[in-house]
Scaffold this motif. Sequence first.
Motif, short mmCIF file in Angstrom:
data_model
loop_
_atom_site.label_atom_id
_atom_site.label_comp_id
_atom_site.label_asym_id
_atom_site.label_seq_id
_atom_site.Cartn_x
_atom_site.Cartn_y
_atom_site.Cartn_z
N GLN A 170 0.84 -1.21 0.00
CA GLN A 170 0.00 0.00 0.00
C GLN A 170 0.87 1.26 0.00
O GLN A 170 0.60 2.21 -0.73
CB GLN A 170 -0.93 -0.04 1.23
N HIS A 171 1.94 1.24 0.82
CA HIS A 171 2.85 2.40 0.85
C HIS A 171 3.49 2.60 -0.52
O HIS A 171 3.64 3.74 -0.98
CB HIS A 171 3.96 2.19 1.89
N LEU A 172 3.87 1.51 -1.16
CA LEU A 172 4.50 1.62 -2.49
C LEU A 172 3.50 2.22 -3.48
O LEU A 172 3.83 3.09 -4.28
CB LEU A 172 4.98 0.25 -2.97
N LYS A 175 2.95 5.81 -2.65
CA LYS A 175 4.22 6.55 -2.63
C LYS A 175 4.42 7.25 -1.28
O LYS A 175 4.85 8.40 -1.20
CB LYS A 175 4.30 7.56 -3.78
N THR A 176 4.08 6.55 -0.20
CA THR A 176 4.30 7.08 1.15
C THR A 176 5.43 6.28 1.82
O THR A 176 5.82 5.21 1.33
CB THR A 176 3.01 6.98 2.00
N ALA A 177 5.92 6.81 2.95
CA ALA A 177 7.13 6.23 3.55
C ALA A 177 6.85 4.93 4.32
O ALA A 177 5.86 4.83 5.06
CB ALA A 177 7.75 7.25 4.48
N ILE A 178 7.75 3.97 4.12
CA ILE A 178 7.69 2.70 4.86
C ILE A 178 8.58 2.83 6.09
O ILE A 178 9.75 3.20 5.97
CB ILE A 178 8.20 1.55 3.96
N GLU A 179 8.02 2.51 7.27
CA GLU A 179 8.81 2.65 8.51
C GLU A 179 9.82 1.52 8.63
O GLU A 179 9.46 0.35 8.47
CB GLU A 179 7.89 2.63 9.72
N VAL A 228 11.18 -5.13 -0.08
CA VAL A 228 10.76 -4.09 -1.04
C VAL A 228 11.42 -4.33 -2.40
O VAL A 228 10.77 -4.24 -3.45
CB VAL A 228 11.09 -2.68 -0.49
N ASN A 229 12.69 -4.69 -2.39
CA ASN A 229 13.41 -4.94 -3.66
C ASN A 229 12.85 -6.13 -4.42
O ASN A 229 13.00 -6.21 -5.63
CB ASN A 229 14.91 -5.15 -3.40
N LEU A 238 10.29 5.48 -0.59
CA LEU A 238 10.49 6.31 0.62
C LEU A 238 10.56 5.44 1.87
O LEU A 238 9.71 4.56 2.05
CB LEU A 238 9.34 7.30 0.76
N PHE A 239 11.56 5.70 2.70
CA PHE A 239 11.68 5.00 3.98
C PHE A 239 11.72 6.02 5.11
O PHE A 239 12.36 7.08 4.97
CB PHE A 239 12.95 4.15 4.03
N LYS A 240 11.08 5.70 6.21
CA LYS A 240 11.17 6.56 7.40
C LYS A 240 11.97 5.78 8.44
O LYS A 240 11.51 4.71 8.91
CB LYS A 240 9.77 6.87 7.92
#
Length: 277
Positions: A170-172, A175-179, A228-229, A238-240
Amino acid sequence: MKENDSKHRILILGASGFIGHAIYKELCAYFKTFGTYRVPHKTFKNNHHFIQYNVEEDDVYEVLEATKPTIIISALRGDFHAQTIAHQHLTEYVLDRDCKIIFLSSANVFDAYSKYPSYELDKTFSGSVYGHFKIKIENMLLRLPKKKIVIVRLPMVLGSQSPRIKEIKQHLYDKTAIEIFPNIIMNVTTETKVTQQIHYIINRNKFGVFHLGSVDLVHHDEYIKDIVNQITTKNGVLFKHVYTTNEDRYLAVLPKFNKLPKHLQITSQEVLQELNR
Ligand SMILES: NC(=O)c1ccc[n+]([C@@H]2O[C@H](COP(=O)([O-])OP(=O)(O)OC[C@H]3O[C@@H](n4cnc5c(N)ncnc54)[C@H](OP(=O)(O)O)[C@@H]3O)[C@@H](O)[C@H]2O)c1
């Protein structure tokens, strides 16, 4: 062994969930297996082995009376107070009957420790509400005769349908950051391995505390990036970075006393391979 040859009647509380449903699918061909769901869904409504149950509203005794289990598998989520009361009732049932309970616990029962991975007989110690809740249920169960309980402590359970993988996807998509937690060293597993392990525990009539994590440990940030890869080749994900402490912290459950046979063990690399299938 076919269902009819088996003496066991199994009740899975939370059988519509990620892990509970995988356990149901693994066991239903071999045992008379019943399950509960909370949210109405036609797949479960049409299956006479499924009962609707809400831990906050319904009495678990009614489910027990309707199914008369000889093994109860607790794979629930829901309000902690209501779950505590339900587990009190479960322990009374287990004590009075020829019945055993398998409780899905978590590596979080050790989340206040940080310097080492945890083993089955280590004293539980948690700094989180979730960890405290799991410890409370574990302690309640540990007062039962020892052959009547199985506590399985799970690390992060991954699978294509797991909440965590869905969240990453969902984050991908958004386009929001993955913790990611660069300081956390953990182990992992898959729902398929957990279900095989539980099947083995039932067949061999095992009891006690089991640590069902991968045999090796990984850094949270590197492992999530590996996942993710596998999902995307795009750049710019994006990573947080979340730092909870300055030093490395272990959140890992390793077996020392209750080891399962080799074919039931898993490595973090095998978990990744399974996610890639
Ligand atoms: N997933 C992990 O990585 C992990 C790691 C360590 C331990 N665990 C433990 O394993 C167990 C299962 O986790 P999971 O990831 O499979 O969870 P899940 O997918 O969220 O499934 C939870 C199950 O509990 C049911 N449920 C939720 N609220 C309920 C309520 N108020 N009353 C009755 N039933 C309710 C759900 O029913 P509906 O589907 O109808 O809502 C579902 O069947 C939990 O005890 C969890 O603490 C999981």
